[in-house]
Scaffold this motif. Structure first.
Motif, PDB file in Angstrom:
ATOM      1  N   LEU A 120      28.859  -8.579  54.899  1.00  0.00           N
ATOM      2  CA  LEU A 120      29.814  -9.639  55.260  1.00  0.00           C
ATOM      3  C   LEU A 120      30.287 -10.389  54.024  1.00  0.00           C
ATOM      4  N   ILE A 121      29.298 -10.755  53.188  1.00  0.00           N
ATOM      5  CA  ILE A 121      29.669 -11.479  51.970  1.00  0.00           C
ATOM      6  C   ILE A 121      30.588 -10.623  51.112  1.00  0.00           C
ATOM      7  N   ALA A 122      30.195  -9.353  50.982  1.00  0.00           N
ATOM      8  CA  ALA A 122      31.010  -8.446  50.171  1.00  0.00           C
ATOM      9  C   ALA A 122      32.426  -8.369  50.725  1.00  0.00           C
ATOM     10  N   PHE A 123      32.504  -8.326  52.020  1.00  0.00           N
ATOM     11  CA  PHE A 123      33.798  -8.256  52.680  1.00  0.00           C
ATOM     12  C   PHE A 123      34.650  -9.457  52.284  1.00  0.00           C
ATOM     13  N   ALA A 124      34.022 -10.631  52.326  1.00  0.00           N
ATOM     14  CA  ALA A 124      34.772 -11.832  51.968  1.00  0.00           C
ATOM     15  C   ALA A 124      35.188 -11.787  50.506  1.00  0.00           C
ATOM     16  N   VAL A 125      34.268 -11.306  49.649  1.00  0.00           N
ATOM     17  CA  VAL A 125      34.606 -11.221  48.227  1.00  0.00           C
ATOM     18  C   VAL A 125      35.822 -10.331  48.028  1.00  0.00           C
ATOM     19  N   MET A 126      35.816  -9.186  48.740  1.00  0.00           N
ATOM     20  CA  MET A 126      36.912  -8.243  48.563  1.00  0.00           C
ATOM     21  C   MET A 126      38.217  -8.832  49.079  1.00  0.00           C
ATOM     22  N   LEU A 127      38.126  -9.535  50.188  1.00  0.00           N
ATOM     23  CA  LEU A 127      39.354 -10.106  50.749  1.00  0.00           C
ATOM     24  C   LEU A 127      39.940 -11.137  49.808  1.00  0.00           C
ATOM     25  N   ILE A 128      39.073 -11.923  49.212  1.00  0.00           N
ATOM     26  CA  ILE A 128      39.562 -12.979  48.338  1.00  0.00           C
ATOM     27  C   ILE A 128      39.823 -12.429  46.951  1.00  0.00           C
ATOM     28  N   GLY A 129      38.975 -11.482  46.581  1.00  0.00           N
ATOM     29  CA  GLY A 129      38.913 -11.024  45.212  1.00  0.00           C
ATOM     30  C   GLY A 129      40.213 -10.797  44.469  1.00  0.00           C
ATOM     31  N   PRO A 130      41.064  -9.881  44.943  1.00  0.00           N
ATOM     32  CA  PRO A 130      42.192  -9.513  44.095  1.00  0.00           C
ATOM     33  C   PRO A 130      43.122 -10.668  43.806  1.00  0.00           C
ATOM     34  N   LEU A 131      43.066 -11.722  44.596  1.00  0.00           N
ATOM     35  CA  LEU A 131      43.996 -12.814  44.404  1.00  0.00           C
ATOM     36  C   LEU A 131      43.388 -13.937  43.581  1.00  0.00           C
ATOM     37  N   TYR A 132      42.144 -13.756  43.216  1.00  0.00           N
ATOM     38  CA  TYR A 132      41.403 -14.918  42.773  1.00  0.00           C
ATOM     39  C   TYR A 132      40.874 -14.722  41.374  1.00  0.00           C
ATOM     40  N   TRP A 137      35.836  -1.651  44.643  1.00  0.00           N
ATOM     41  CA  TRP A 137      35.976  -2.799  43.759  1.00  0.00           C
ATOM     42  C   TRP A 137      35.963  -2.347  42.303  1.00  0.00           C
ATOM     43  N   GLU A 182      49.659 -15.262  41.063  1.00  0.00           N
ATOM     44  CA  GLU A 182      48.265 -15.259  41.489  1.00  0.00           C
ATOM     45  C   GLU A 182      48.125 -14.963  42.968  1.00  0.00           C
ATOM     46  N   LEU A 200      31.159 -17.604  55.986  1.00  0.00           N
ATOM     47  CA  LEU A 200      32.249 -16.794  55.456  1.00  0.00           C
ATOM     48  C   LEU A 200      33.550 -17.115  56.148  1.00  0.00           C
ATOM     49  N   ILE A 216      30.931 -18.751  47.545  1.00  0.00           N
ATOM     50  CA  ILE A 216      30.255 -17.486  47.816  1.00  0.00           C
ATOM     51  C   ILE A 216      28.986 -17.377  46.988  1.00  0.00           C
TER      52      ILE A 216
END
Lengths: 167, 107, 151, 323, 524, 151
Positions: free
Chosen positions: A69-81, D136, E162, B84, B34
């Motif tokens: 779940l955490i990874a999922f959130a990271v990926m969702l936010i990731g590319p924009l952040y 990733w 961004e 989350l 996170i």
């Protein structure tokens, strides 16, 4: 040193290393990887504590659900952040040292004094027993946790829906 | 026979303590939400380990420790899901997930 | 996506009929023609690159009179040159070189149609392939001689 | 404690031998399956498929494997190296672990663990992780979208998968795969639990990312999904893991619902492989028939159909067992 | 219709001379020249009366540039040519993209090929050409692009920010069937904005047309739309025949219909396969190729080529058909009829397919008109418009067939329209075979060297993808002075950004597939 | 060892899904039931250049496309090969004329080409022949005696 001990030591190192990585690494993804490592280590320790069922549940829930779940959130936010800088190298070092010192201190000061150096007695708790316990003495916490999970799922869905509708 | 490393309670407790303090350090010093969540999970892992170890060594005749560890796992899962959801929501609203900068939580 | 039971059943049936189609095809004979081992019957009208035909009156020489009509008419300038010489005892010229740059040809057939002496035709060379671009700059006169000598 | 010492002491050798056997089987299985997939696909499309390389094209997968091994080992510049390197290796761990507990025959099992099925399920979540790491780490948009899809899909289908297996566990009263197989001496569980079998199979196809649920690697949308940036050997590992996973989910289905290695006349292992590969064939067959579902439909199928059905099925089974 | 439009137009635009043209020779009924101030009024007038903008053509007459706006109507046959003269030294014209959405792209195209500035156009970036081109390619004289202009033009680049997440669909991408590039601005899996970038296969057909004789341009037609080359061939030869007044023998006309319809089936089949491949099912792709091979065999038997047929000639055919062709076609009709049920089982009835396509990419009638979509996409939206019915060339006038239309305008409707069009094509082929007369296939007095009389012509035919319009300006020489191809895919693609907006990435692929684009045709 | 590797490579050529123009349709045809490239182990079309061994340039390369094409080529791991299929890819084909401004006159100006398959478009047999030629180039021996060229 037997193979069993060797593996045990390895497990402990993996657990502690993973925990350090989870806390100290600059990138959230690596922190997550550290967390997963630590969780695996803890699962290994559960095996040494004669509770393979718990070990499997640990992997199933922590690795399979929580970290995914955490990874999922990271990926969702990731590319924009753009990730902020979490630690400087000196800060990292200091933090690691601090954690180690505090742990050691607490360990020496309280744990070794409170609990005796006992050997492991034999143990025959099976999955069945744990289940029995849940429906017997622990039925209230069990019900509460079920309720909590239901509420959490509903809440998560509501949040997700809300954020989608918000746009 | 009984003097293997893994037959001593203290080692487990030491690891559990270590996880706990790592987690605390993370929760305090991490800037992203996170990252904080990750550290919280570490604390929970430490607690679980503690419980099982004590259960195993101090009172092997029942399984309360293990049962409570299972409950902790349930709570962790529920907490992660909610947290989350909130994080994603915050991200959508503010385009960042840094806890320190979240001054207003009212809307 | 609320699914009524009847829609669910029709959906499931449609999925199973789909499986039926493929499993039927699984047991049908294959339609493959295995190229290097087998050859398809390629239409006699197949348009490969062009080749020179023999003169109608004199089968020993090519029929090209080097008039240059095809050179002018070719849309993409593939026919680089068609030169000939006038031999003794003949009314018209005979081609000595006829350079076709096949790599720019579009196989439209305008050269074949416009040839006044009807000496151009499509070859059935359907599987040309080579290691160099220059492999496909054909001299049709030389090729015609080769064919003549072979037969 | 005694157990553990014994296990590590005496059975280390057995486990190592078993692991090597498993590795050999994994490679062999993947080779066979890639060949079979192409051959089956070929015939379903009324063509031949691999033919010129070896008799019936049987050497084809070996040629592919050698070629992939012989490729330049290429690491794109922008990747997150540790994750990029680790992902294809990590995807192999659950595969190997799963093989340890699957009973191929009454005596042919590396280790009968009493929480066997939990081991498989627990470790299968690792493959999600490696997909995430691949997505990733590749630093590629297609790969990332593929990874996100894969995670959502895995979360959604892990639940019905588990719920579909639970009735069987309840009926057999054990987590151990061997016990479950032994419990099917009389009638296969598929007779008692047809719905659970269907749910399991659908979820299993989704878990292995196969058409019609192959969204993480949907070619027309995402080029190659999470392994877009992988080449040569590393790509081969993903490939291998995919085919091994197909076999594993079929094997679990056979163990849980189709009586495992039990069957008349032939030795158990043959029955087991026969049944497993039949299911593998069905999975291949599905792939070459159906279009791909859309992302929201995929999740809807799980959350709105499979999970409620599985719950109902579980409740009914539990009730009936108590009566 | 024509009369009433003429009187109303006269009333609406005071002082503008409206000429009636000979439709048979010119391909349009009315022509009028407007000043740049009145263009918007004229456009509004046509918009109100339900016309669509078929094309905008620019012609360089050296002394002036002429913008030709061709309006046509879905309901009845009435075509109007509106011209606007522009100063070549400082070419500026008002934009009508606010009224007709399809002008948005046509004007961009004219901007980069002629350098005409459109006042008020929201986005004048490069559409086809790459950065390195420093002159206006279709101008008769080579005029360098000024630095200012270059900066203003610039080719499309996705903005960096961004908060944005761009995904490139193409130019090398499995779902674009060629080298179309669509830049998608994503929000998670949802598309916020889609922007096609064209020109990865711009092969200068229109420039070539000005450099080659009428006959020499013929092979190019098959390369523009490689899936329906017969229809492009047919459009071109009938246009030139119409321009020069060359009669065509009856037999040739019938064979033209048969060949074109066979080609239409093969084109639709390929669409079907490619579409299903886009949706993730590969087996139908191979099944349709199996059928296509049959068509290829038949067509290769008469033309000698499998893909770029180049079969029709001015005044007839390249060569006559034989018994084998007729027998083969009949056998193919038999075979094809049975295949439809197979496709229905494998594709049309499949619940996954239906759920993937129903309600996706819904095109309303109004949008269809504004964006000037044509062909099956237009008919899927419910407008029964078919050039084979309204402006029959060859022997189409004598054939009896239906024009299938959809009701919802979504991708599923377009699928059904295409399938039923294939069935109707079989019907047409049967009729044409039945009445195939004996006789020559080449007109006796077809001139060797074509020099059409001075004038222009807008000729349309129905290709598998929709309305193909050929606008030819002849200056009495053996080469066309200007030849504009109004290609169906170009117009059909224009509606894509709107359809994709707010949909999932997978839907975008499904929508793009349902439009049946052929990229060389768009890029020309 | 090198020989075995070459043999494996020659028999497992995975092409890149890379259609440019008309020839792409014939490339698809050759992968379909009638001709079935998969017989030679070359039927695995990979969409990602990282996993492909062979780029079949099928059609006209324009100046706008050229950088994309070279990028794709660079992304492929070696050993890698290129087949120029069709006249446009070989030399710009029928689209080369005086004053042309947008077509690359031959893909060999951009990337090294191993096998040329001329035609407009070539028949699928031509492409299969190209594959056999490529095998020949890799291994050094021709596997099939193959049909004679028919002029």
């Amino acid at each position: 040193m037997s193979i069993g001990e060797l593996i045990f030591l390895l497990t402990i190192i993996v657990t502690m290393g993973g925990a350090l990585m989870a806390v100290l690494s600059g990138s959230v993804v690596y922190a997550l990887m550290g967390l997963v490592t630590a969780m695996f280590g803890v699962a290994g320790l559960y095996v040494y504590l004669d509770s393979p069922f718990l070990a499997m549940m640990q992997i199933l829930i922590y690795v399979g659900a929580v970290s995914v779940l955490i990874a999922f959130a990271v990926m969702l936010i990731g590319p924009l952040y753009r990730r902020p800088k979490e630690w400087t190298t000196a800060g990292k070092f200091g933090a690691a040292l601090g954690v180690a010192l505090v742990t050691l201190f607490m360990f020496v000061r309280f744990v070794t004094e409170t609990f005796p150096r006992v050997g492991k007695p034999s143990f025959a708790m099976t999955t069945k027993e744990i289940g029995r316990l849940f429906f017997d003495n622990l039925v209230l916490p069990f019900e509460l946790i079920s309720l909590l999970i239901v509420v959490a799922i509903l809440g998560a869905i509501m949040l997700a829906l809300f954020s989608r509708g918000n746009k | 026979m009984t003097d293997f490393f893994y037959n001593y309670l203290h080692i487990y407790l030491f690891v559990a303590l270590f996880l706990l303090f790592c987690g605390i350090a993370g929760v305090v010093y991490r800037r992203t939400l996170i990252g904080m969540l990750v550290s919280m999970e570490l604390i929970m892992n430490g607690a679980g380990l503690n419980l099982v170890a004590l259960n195993r060594f101090i009172s092997p005749e029942n399984a309360y420790g293990m049962a409570f560890t299972l409950i902790i796992m349930g709570i962790a899962a529920a907490e992660a899901a909610i947290a989350l959801g909130i994080i994603l929501l915050i991200f959508r609203k503010y385009r960042h997930i840094e806890g320190g900068d979240l001054k207003e939580m009212k809307d | 996506m609320t699914v009524s039971p009847s829609a669910f059943i029709t959906g499931a049936v449609s999925l199973i009929t789909g499986l039926g189609v493929t499993i039927k095809a699984f047991f049908q004979p294959v339609v493959t023609s295995q190229y290097p081992r087998q050859l398809l019957n390629i239409s006699p009208r197949f348009r490969g690159h062009t080749k020179l035909l023999a003169d109608k009156d004199n089968l020993g020489k090519n029929g090209c009179i080097a008039c240059g009509i095809c050179v002018r008419n070719c849309p993409s300038g593939s026919i680089k040159s068609a030169e000939g010489e006038k031999r003794e005892g003949e009314k018209r010229k005979t081609a000595t070189t006829y350079i076709l740059d096949y790599t720019t040809c579009s196989q439209c057939g305008i050269c074949v149609e416009s040839c006044p002496s009807d000496c151009l035709a499509f070859s059935a060379d359907f599987n040309a392939a080579g290691f160099k671009r220059e492999d496909f700059y054909y001299d049709l006169v030389k090729e015609f001689e080769k064919r003549k000598n072979a037969s | 404690m005694e157990q553990i010492v014994n296990m590590i002491g005496r059975e280390t050798l057995k486990t190592i031998v078993g692991l090597i056997g498993v590795l050999v089987f994994v490679v062999f299985n993947a080779l066979i399956l890639t060949w079979a997939e192409r051959k089956v696909a070929g015939h379903m499309q009324r063509r031949i498929g691999p033919k010129e390389v070896g008799p019936y094209g049987l050497i084809q997968p070996i040629a592919d494997a050698i070629k992939l091994l012989g490729k330049e080992i290429l690491t794109p510049r922008e990747v997150d190296r540790p994750l990029y390197y680790l992902a294809p290796i990590l995807i192999f761990v659950p595969v190997l672990v799963s093989f340890i507990v699957i009973p191929f025959d009454a005596s042919l099992q590396v280790k009968d663990i009493n929480v066997g099925i939990l081991v498989i399920l627990a470790f299968s979540s690792l493959s999600v992780f490696s997909i995430l790491m691949a997505g990733w780490g590749s630093n590629n948009k297609y790969a990332l979208i593929g990874a996100i899809r894969s995670v959502a899909q895995n979360i959604a289908y892990e639940i019905p998968l588990l719920l579909a297996l639970l009735p069987v566990i309840m009926m057999a009263n054990s987590f151990s795969l061997k016990t479950i197989v032994e419990a099917q001496k009389g009638l296969w569980f598929v007779v008692y639990q047809p719905l659970a079998f269907c749910i399991y199979f659908i979820s299993a196809v989704a878990e292995t990312n196969r058409t019609p649920f192959d969204l993480p690697e949907a070619e027309s949308e995402l080029v190659a999904g999470y392994h877009t940036e992988y080449s040569g050997m590393r790509f081969a590992l993903f490939f291998l893991a995919e085919y091994t996973n197909i076999f594993i989910v079929s094997a679990i289905a056979v163990t849980f619902f189709l009586g495992g290695y039990q069957g008349p006349f032939l030795p158990g292992i043959i029955w087991f492989l026969l049944k497993s590969y039949l299911l593998v064939f069905v999975i291949i067959w599905l792939r070459w028939t159906y279009p791909r579902v859309r992302f929201d439909q995929l999740l809807n199928v799980s959350w709105k159909a499979l999970i409620p059905l599985a719950f109902i099925n579980l409740l009914i089974t539990g009730g009936l067992l108590k009566l | 219709m024509v009369e009433s439009i003429k009187t109303e137009l006269g009333a609406a635009l005071q002082g503008v001379e409206i000429a009636e043209a000979n439709y048979l020779e010119r391909g349009y009924h009315l022509s009028l020249e407007v000043a740049s101030g009145e263009l918007l009024n004229a456009a509004r007038f046509f918009d109100e009366r339900g016309f669509y903008l078929a094309a905008i053509v620019c012609v360089d007459y050296r002394e002036y540039l002429e913008l030709v706006y061709l309006f046509a109507n879905h309901a009845s046959l009435c075509k109007v040519k509106v011209t606007l003269k522009v100063d070549p030294a400082k070419p500026v014209a008002p934009t009508i993209s606010a009224i007709f959405d399809c002008a948005y792209w046509h004007e961009r195209e004219i901007r980069e090929f002629y350098g005409v500035l459109f006042d008020g156009h929201p986005n004048m970036t490069y559409l086809f050409l790459h950065d390195g081109i420093d002159f206006y390619p279709l101008r008769k004289e080579q005029i360098p692009v000024t630095d200012d202009d270059k900066r203003a033009l610039g080719s499309f680049r996705p903005g960096e920010g961004e908060d944005t997440f761009f995904v490139n669909l193409g130019p090398q991408h499995p779902s674009t069937h060629g080298v179309l590039r669509v830049v998608l601005k994503m929000d998670g899996e949802y598309i916020e904005e889609a922007q096609p970038v064209l020109g990865y296969l711009h092969r200068m057909h229109e420039k070539m047309a000005e450099n080659r004789s009428y006959l020499q341009f013929l092979p190019n037609t098959g390369r523009m739309d490689y899936l329906g080359p017969m229809a492009f061939n047919l459009g071109y030869v009938t246009a030139v025949e119409r321009l020069c007044g060359i009669p065509v023998p009856d037999r040739a006309n019938c064979v033209r219909v048969i060949a074109t319809e066979l080609n239409r089936i093969s084109s639709h089949l390929l669409w079907l396969g490619a579409y299903l491949a886009d949706l993730g099912a590969l087996t139908p792709f191979l099944f349709v190729f199996d059928d296509r091979e049959q068509i290829n065999d038949i067509l290769e038997g008469i033309t000698g080529s499998r893909l770029t047929y180049c079969y029709f000639r001015f005044g007839g055919l390249y060569n006559d058909v034989e018994e084998a062709f007729i027998a083969g076609t009949k056998a193919f009709i038999e075979r094809m009829r049975s295949r439809f049920s197979l496709y229905e089982k494998l594709v049309g009835g499949n619940v996954i397919f239906i759920n993937r396509t129903r309600g996706i990419g819904v095109i309303t009638k109004e949008r269809a008109r504004k964006q000037a979509v044509s062909g099956p996409v237009l008919r899927g939206a419910g407008i029964p418009m078919d050039m084979r019915k309204t402006e029959p060339c060859a022997a189409y006038g004598e054939m009896d067939f239906d024009v299938p239309v959809g009701t919802r305008g979504d991708a599923l409707d377009i699928y059904h329209v295409r399938i039923r069009e294939m069935e109707n094509a079989l019907k047409i082929i049967e009729q044409a075979l039945a009445r195939l007369p004996e006789g020559p296939v080449m007109a006796e007095k077809a001139p060797k060297k074509l020099k059409p009389p001075k004038g222009d012509l807008y000729h349309t035919v129905e290709t598998p993808r929709g309305e193909l319009g050929i606008y030819i300006v002849s200056d009495e020489s053996d080469k066309p002075y200007r030849m504009k191809w109004r290609v169906p895919s170009f117009s059909n693609l224009m509606i894509f950004p709107e359809l994709a907006k707010g949909n999932l990435l997978a839907d975008a692929v499904a929508i793009l597939g349902s439009l049946d684009l052929v990229i060389p045709e768009i890029d020309r | 060892m090198e020989k075995v590797l070459d043999l494996a490579r020659a028999n497992s050529i995975w092409p890149l899904t890379f259609g440019l123009a008309c020839c792409a349709i014939e490339m698809m045809s050759s992968a379909m039931s009638r001709f079935d490239l998969d017989r030679f182990g070359a039927g695995v079309f990979r969409a990602s250049p990282r996993q492909a061994d062979l780029m079949i340039v099928t059609g006209t390369v324009t100046k706008k496309m050229a950088p994309v094409l070279t990028t794709l080529y660079d992304q492929m791991p070696s050993p890698k090969w290129v087949i120029a299929m069709g006249n446009c890819a070989i030399s710009g084909g029928p689209f080369v004329f005086e004053g042309q401004y947008n077509v690359i006159e031959g893909v060999d100006l951009l990337v090294p080409v191993d096998v040329y398959v001329p035609g407009c478009p070539p028949r699928p047999e031509g492409l299969l022949e190209g594959f056999l030629k490529l095998e020949e180039k890799i291994t050094g021996t021709r596997r099939f005696p193959g049909p004679e060229s028919r002029w």
